[in-house]
Design an enzyme around this catalytic site. Structure first.
Site, PDB file in Angstrom:
ATOM      1  N   MET A 171       6.397  -3.710  -3.589  1.00 31.85           N
ATOM      2  CA  MET A 171       6.507  -2.292  -3.972  1.00 31.85           C
ATOM      3  C   MET A 171       7.474  -1.545  -3.059  1.00 31.85           C
ATOM      4  SD  MET A 171       2.875  -1.109  -5.446  1.00 31.85           S
ATOM      5  CE  MET A 171       2.032  -0.903  -3.888  1.00 31.85           C
ATOM      6  N   LEU A 202       9.873  -2.180   2.692  1.00 23.80           N
ATOM      7  CA  LEU A 202       9.670  -3.554   3.166  1.00 23.80           C
ATOM      8  C   LEU A 202       9.567  -3.619   4.687  1.00 23.80           C
ATOM      9  CD1 LEU A 202      12.098  -5.519   0.801  1.00 23.80           C
ATOM     10  CD2 LEU A 202       9.699  -4.859   0.441  1.00 23.80           C
ATOM     11  N   HIS A 229       6.687  -8.550   4.406  1.00 24.02           N
ATOM     12  CA  HIS A 229       7.481  -8.901   3.227  1.00 24.02           C
ATOM     13  C   HIS A 229       8.579  -9.905   3.617  1.00 24.02           C
ATOM     14  CE1 HIS A 229       6.157  -4.659   2.178  1.00 24.02           C
ATOM     15  NE2 HIS A 229       5.708  -5.339   1.149  1.00 24.02           N
ATOM     16  N   ASP A 260      -3.533  -9.164   0.790  1.00 22.52           N
ATOM     17  CA  ASP A 260      -4.156  -8.694  -0.446  1.00 22.52           C
ATOM     18  C   ASP A 260      -4.852  -9.894  -1.096  1.00 22.52           C
ATOM     19  OD1 ASP A 260      -2.885  -5.838  -0.681  1.00 22.52           O
ATOM     20  OD2 ASP A 260      -1.276  -7.172  -0.095  1.00 22.52           O
ATOM     21  N   VAL A 305       0.926 -11.264   8.244  1.00 26.30           N
ATOM     22  CA  VAL A 305       1.779 -10.981   9.404  1.00 26.30           C
ATOM     23  C   VAL A 305       1.258  -9.708  10.070  1.00 26.30           C
ATOM     24  CG1 VAL A 305       4.120 -10.459  10.180  1.00 26.30           C
ATOM     25  CG2 VAL A 305       3.756 -12.051   8.292  1.00 26.30           C
ATOM     26  N   SER A 334       2.960  -1.173   4.401  1.00 24.60           N
ATOM     27  CA  SER A 334       3.883  -0.054   4.186  1.00 24.60           C
ATOM     28  C   SER A 334       3.193   1.274   4.485  1.00 24.60           C
ATOM     29  CB  SER A 334       4.370  -0.062   2.735  1.00 24.60           C
ATOM     30  OG  SER A 334       4.988  -1.293   2.451  1.00 24.60           O
ATOM     31  N   ARG A 335       1.864   1.308   4.363  1.00 28.01           N
ATOM     32  CA  ARG A 335       1.136   2.564   4.589  1.00 28.01           C
ATOM     33  C   ARG A 335       0.952   2.888   6.078  1.00 28.01           C
ATOM     34  NH1 ARG A 335      -1.453   0.372   0.022  1.00 28.01           N
ATOM     35  NH2 ARG A 335      -1.464   1.750  -1.783  1.00 28.01           N
TER      36      ARG A 335
HETATM   37  P1  AMP Z   1       3.245  -4.664  -1.456  1.00 26.40           P
HETATM   38  O1  AMP Z   1       4.656  -4.224  -1.329  1.00 26.40           O
HETATM   39  O2  AMP Z   1       2.292  -3.988  -0.523  1.00 26.40           O
HETATM   40  O3  AMP Z   1       2.759  -4.699  -2.886  1.00 26.40           O
HETATM   41  O4  AMP Z   1       3.228  -6.178  -0.976  1.00 26.40           O
HETATM   42  C1  AMP Z   1       4.074  -7.131  -1.574  1.00 26.40           C
HETATM   43  C2  AMP Z   1       3.626  -8.505  -1.148  1.00 26.40           C
HETATM   44  O5  AMP Z   1       3.696  -8.603   0.261  1.00 26.40           O
HETATM   45  C3  AMP Z   1       2.155  -8.796  -1.525  1.00 26.40           C
HETATM   46  O6  AMP Z   1       2.053 -10.140  -1.952  1.00 26.40           O
HETATM   47  C4  AMP Z   1       1.435  -8.560  -0.235  1.00 26.40           C
HETATM   48  O7  AMP Z   1       0.235  -9.308  -0.118  1.00 26.40           O
HETATM   49  C5  AMP Z   1       2.456  -9.041   0.778  1.00 26.40           C
HETATM   50  N1  AMP Z   1       2.211  -8.451   2.093  1.00 26.40           N
HETATM   51  C6  AMP Z   1       2.102  -7.134   2.397  1.00 26.40           C
HETATM   52  N2  AMP Z   1       1.820  -6.984   3.711  1.00 26.40           N
HETATM   53  C7  AMP Z   1       1.740  -8.232   4.231  1.00 26.40           C
HETATM   54  C8  AMP Z   1       1.461  -8.748   5.526  1.00 26.40           C
HETATM   55  N3  AMP Z   1       1.199  -7.945   6.563  1.00 26.40           N
HETATM   56  N4  AMP Z   1       1.458 -10.090   5.696  1.00 26.40           N
HETATM   57  C9  AMP Z   1       1.710 -10.926   4.654  1.00 26.40           C
HETATM   58  N5  AMP Z   1       1.968 -10.495   3.402  1.00 26.40           N
HETATM   59  C10 AMP Z   1       1.989  -9.171   3.196  1.00 26.40           C
END
Ligand code: AMP
Length: 261
Positions: free
Chosen positions: A6, A9, A13, A129, A155, A165-166
């Site tokens: 989303m 990044l 990501h 997630d 990570v 991202s939040r």
């Molecule tokens: P999002 O942009 O939050 O929808 O995340 C996109 C992808 O990145 C999803 O598959 C998330 O599970 C993964 N993701 C987000 N934060 C992390 C993190 N800290 N470690 C590993 N994967 C992540």
């Protein structure tokens, strides 16, 4: 190989993108999608305050060896009068699904559309997630989508906070306190290894987090990691999952707990 995101990044990501590059090999194609999917937001404030950094996202994709970035607008992704719903009906009933009505239906819809548009052989999602990954694996299985799913480890910042991202929306006080989630989960794992009961462990984590000013725990639950149902004698892996509001920022994290064999 598709990596859905989303945007806004971060290194979490980036880790997915690099793993995708490795899995795809030199001859494969890595596609990153960057789309702030309005359909999966159950809270208008969360959507309107979600960070967006398209230029930095493109740069990060470039440095991670991404071949194609798909960055559609909501108008490109959705017809005004769309009328198909895609709902997973078991795994979505618990944890975040129980608290965020429509969220996982929105995730399934957008990911299914991305799969159809990009037609990847593989896709990679983060274990941060965890429930989302489980639901999407179920979608791929039940709809016979010809896609191999990969799960990537969480990570974290050096202090243990899971990258999100939040996180940029946290106040300095809450940012300083947020690593408590990881600390509480690690303490819970120790207690689990010493045979503490699931209910005691969840209560301990809840108490730890609720002692932080301005923090409201949404849930702390220990479940079967495969089914997300009740943990039972035959479960091979537990999942301790947490969601908590630090002010108005909802953070989630989890830890896998091997069951005593
Ligand atoms: P999002 O942009 O939050 O929808 O995340 C996109 C992808 O990145 C999803 O598959 C998330 O599970 C993964 N993701 C987000 N934060 C992390 C993190 N800290 N470690 C590993 N994967 C992540």
């Amino acid at each position: 190989m598709l990596v859905p995101t989303m945007g806004a990044l971060h290194e979490g990501h980036a880790s997915l993108l690099r793993q995708a590059r490795t899995l795809a090999g030199e001859s494969g194609t890595v596609v990153a999608s960057v789309f702030l999917n309005p359909v999966q937001f159950d809270n208008a404030h969360d959507l309107s305050t979600y960070p967006q950094t398209p230029d930095a996202d493109l740069n990060l994709c470039r440095t991670c060896g991404v071949d194609i970035v798909f960055m559609p607008t909501p108008e490109i992704m959705y017809c005004n009068n769309r009328s198909i719903r895609l709902e997973e009906t078991v795994l979505s009933e618990v944890l975040c699904g129980a608290r965020r009505p429509g969220h996982f239906a929105g995730v399934c819809l957008v990911v299914c559309k991305l799969f159809n548009l990009v037609q990847p052989t593989d896709a990679i999602f983060g274990k941060k997630d965890y429930q989302q990954l489980a639901i999407l694996r179920r979608m791929v299985r039940d709809l016979d989508l010809p896609i191999t799913m990969h799960g990537a480890e969480i990570v974290r910042e050096d202090d243990g906070l899971a990258l999100s991202s939040r996180n940029v929306r946290l106040t300095p006080e809450h940012r300083a306190a947020a690593p408590s989630i990881r600390k509480a989960l690690l303490a819970a794992r120790d207690a689990w290894q010493k045979d503490s009961a699931a209910s005691e462990i969840c209560a301990m984590v809840r108490h730890e987090l609720e002692s932080i000013p301005g923090v409201q725990v949404d849930y702390v639950e220990l479940r079967d990691a495969d089914t997300l149902g009740e943990l039972h004698a035959a479960s091979t892996l537990g999942l301790l999952a947490v969601a908590a509001y630090f002010g108005d920022v909802r953070l989630i994290d989890n830890i896998e707990l091997p069951t005593h064999a």
